[in-house]
Design a protein around this motif. Structure first.
Motif, PDB file in Angstrom:
ATOM      1  N   LEU A 100       0.958  -1.270  -0.033  1.00  0.00           N
ATOM      2  CA  LEU A 100      -0.153  -0.010  -0.054  1.00  0.00           C
ATOM      3  C   LEU A 100       0.955   1.270   0.194  1.00  0.00           C
ATOM      4  CD1 LEU A 100      -2.681  -0.917   2.503  1.00  0.00           C
ATOM      5  CD2 LEU A 100      -3.112  -0.380   0.071  1.00  0.00           C
ATOM      6  N   TYR A 101       2.206   1.242   0.764  1.00  0.00           N
ATOM      7  CA  TYR A 101       2.853   2.347   0.835  1.00  0.00           C
ATOM      8  C   TYR A 101       3.104   3.099  -0.534  1.00  0.00           C
ATOM      9  CZ  TYR A 101       6.042   5.955   2.950  1.00  0.00           C
ATOM     10  OH  TYR A 101       6.305   7.116   3.078  1.00  0.00           O
ATOM     11  N   PHE A 103       0.271   4.944   0.745  1.00  0.00           N
ATOM     12  CA  PHE A 103      -0.615   4.952   1.372  1.00  0.00           C
ATOM     13  C   PHE A 103      -0.602   4.327   2.722  1.00  0.00           C
ATOM     14  CE2 PHE A 103      -1.719   5.438  -3.134  1.00  0.00           C
ATOM     15  CZ  PHE A 103      -2.674   6.361  -3.119  1.00  0.00           C
ATOM     16  N   LEU A 116      -7.849   6.311   5.142  1.00  0.00           N
ATOM     17  CA  LEU A 116      -6.766   5.989   4.109  1.00  0.00           C
ATOM     18  C   LEU A 116      -6.114   7.378   3.914  1.00  0.00           C
ATOM     19  CD1 LEU A 116      -5.423   3.817   2.222  1.00  0.00           C
ATOM     20  CD2 LEU A 116      -7.093   4.692   0.403  1.00  0.00           C
ATOM     21  N   VAL A 118      -2.661   9.373   2.158  1.00  0.00           N
ATOM     22  CA  VAL A 118      -1.227   9.469   1.600  1.00  0.00           C
ATOM     23  C   VAL A 118       0.055   9.990   2.448  1.00  0.00           C
ATOM     24  CG1 VAL A 118      -0.003   9.950  -0.555  1.00  0.00           C
ATOM     25  CG2 VAL A 118      -2.116   9.553  -0.703  1.00  0.00           C
ATOM     26  N   ASP A 119       1.245   9.251   2.950  1.00  0.00           N
ATOM     27  CA  ASP A 119       2.190   9.741   3.458  1.00  0.00           C
ATOM     28  C   ASP A 119       3.013  10.783   2.767  1.00  0.00           C
ATOM     29  OD1 ASP A 119       4.070  10.193   5.381  1.00  0.00           O
ATOM     30  OD2 ASP A 119       4.721   7.884   5.402  1.00  0.00           O
ATOM     31  N   GLY A 125       5.124  10.614  -3.747  1.00  0.00           N
ATOM     32  CA  GLY A 125       3.770  11.108  -3.176  1.00  0.00           C
ATOM     33  C   GLY A 125       3.345  12.506  -2.953  1.00  0.00           C
ATOM     34  N   ILE A 138      -5.272   7.190  -6.437  1.00  0.00           N
ATOM     35  CA  ILE A 138      -5.971   7.302  -5.216  1.00  0.00           C
ATOM     36  C   ILE A 138      -7.318   6.671  -5.041  1.00  0.00           C
ATOM     37  CG2 ILE A 138      -7.102   8.808  -3.349  1.00  0.00           C
ATOM     38  CD1 ILE A 138      -4.915  10.761  -4.057  1.00  0.00           C
ATOM     39  N   VAL A 141      -6.859   3.002  -5.420  1.00  0.00           N
ATOM     40  CA  VAL A 141      -6.584   2.118  -3.893  1.00  0.00           C
ATOM     41  C   VAL A 141      -7.742   2.230  -3.092  1.00  0.00           C
ATOM     42  CG1 VAL A 141      -4.851   2.726  -2.004  1.00  0.00           C
ATOM     43  CG2 VAL A 141      -4.022   3.144  -4.227  1.00  0.00           C
ATOM     44  N   VAL A 168       0.333  12.176   7.228  1.00  0.00           N
ATOM     45  CA  VAL A 168      -0.387  11.567   6.224  1.00  0.00           C
ATOM     46  C   VAL A 168      -1.691  12.634   5.799  1.00  0.00           C
ATOM     47  CG1 VAL A 168      -1.934   9.541   5.705  1.00  0.00           C
ATOM     48  CG2 VAL A 168       0.504   9.378   7.015  1.00  0.00           C
TER      49      VAL A 168
END
Length: 186
Positions: A100-101, A103, A116, A118-119, A125, A138, A141, A168
């Motif tokens: 996921l990353y 996310f 959920l 986004v980092d 990102g 996005i 996901v 995030v």
């Protein structure tokens, strides 16, 4: 346990970007809560591929296990990460947490919602967040995480839901996960 495989998740970040980054797979503390969490099925798969079962510690949900980090220079790394090449030795079978990353699935700051996000520590990102292609990703996901198979695995392995991180940007509330998790994991 549901033995259905996860649907395939497209990785939007190009490999060459990941290989040149110094964020992923590195942690400031040996007991970092951000270290990858594996479902029981994911752990069994990497152990079957040769990983030491002693690398994992059982989590509060009684199902999942977090990998134990190892020292490297002035920080700690995932034991499946090769710092010389910036490659993952288990990439084809890496856990959902890693797939996921950038996310992140986490509790909201007040712990009333599962969200959920986004980092923004991920340089890709951060640089591409506003682009049309990233915004489309996005949405993909969100659909992926809300699929029945993935939602079921997260609900069973609720230690996959991390604590709130202020780095995030929240993009969606995962309403399907909220009802039974807020009280169970507090």
């Amino acid at each position: 346990m549901n033995n259905t495989a996860y649907p395939k998740l497209y990785q939007i970040i190009p490999s060459e970007v990941c290989f040149s980054c110094d964020v992923c797979c590195r942690f400031l503390e040996v007991d970092s809560p951000l270290a990858p969490v594996f479902t029981d099925r994911e752990k069994a798969r990497v152990v079957a591929a040769g990983a030491d079962p002693g690398l994992f510690r059982l989590q509060a949900d009684g199902q999942s296990a977090q990998v134990q980090l190892k020292p490297h220079d002035d920080f700690y790394i995932c034991p499946f990460f090769e710092p010389e090449t910036s490659r993952c030795t288990i990439y084809p079978i890496r856990p959902l947490d890693c797939q996921l990353y950038p996310f992140a699935i986490m509790f909201s700051e007040d712990r009333r919602e599962v969200v959920l996000g986004v980092d923004m520590l991920c340089p890709f990102g951060e640089a591409h967040f506003e682009t049309e292609s990233f915004q489309q990703h996005i949405r993909e996901v969100i659909d992926y995480v809300e699929s029945e198979t993935v939602t079921e695995q997260i609900a069973t392995n609720w230690s996959l839901i991390g604590d709130y991180q202020d780095t995030v940007i929240i993009v969606h509330t995962l309403t399907e996960l909220i009802p039974n998790l807020i009280d169970d994991s507090s």
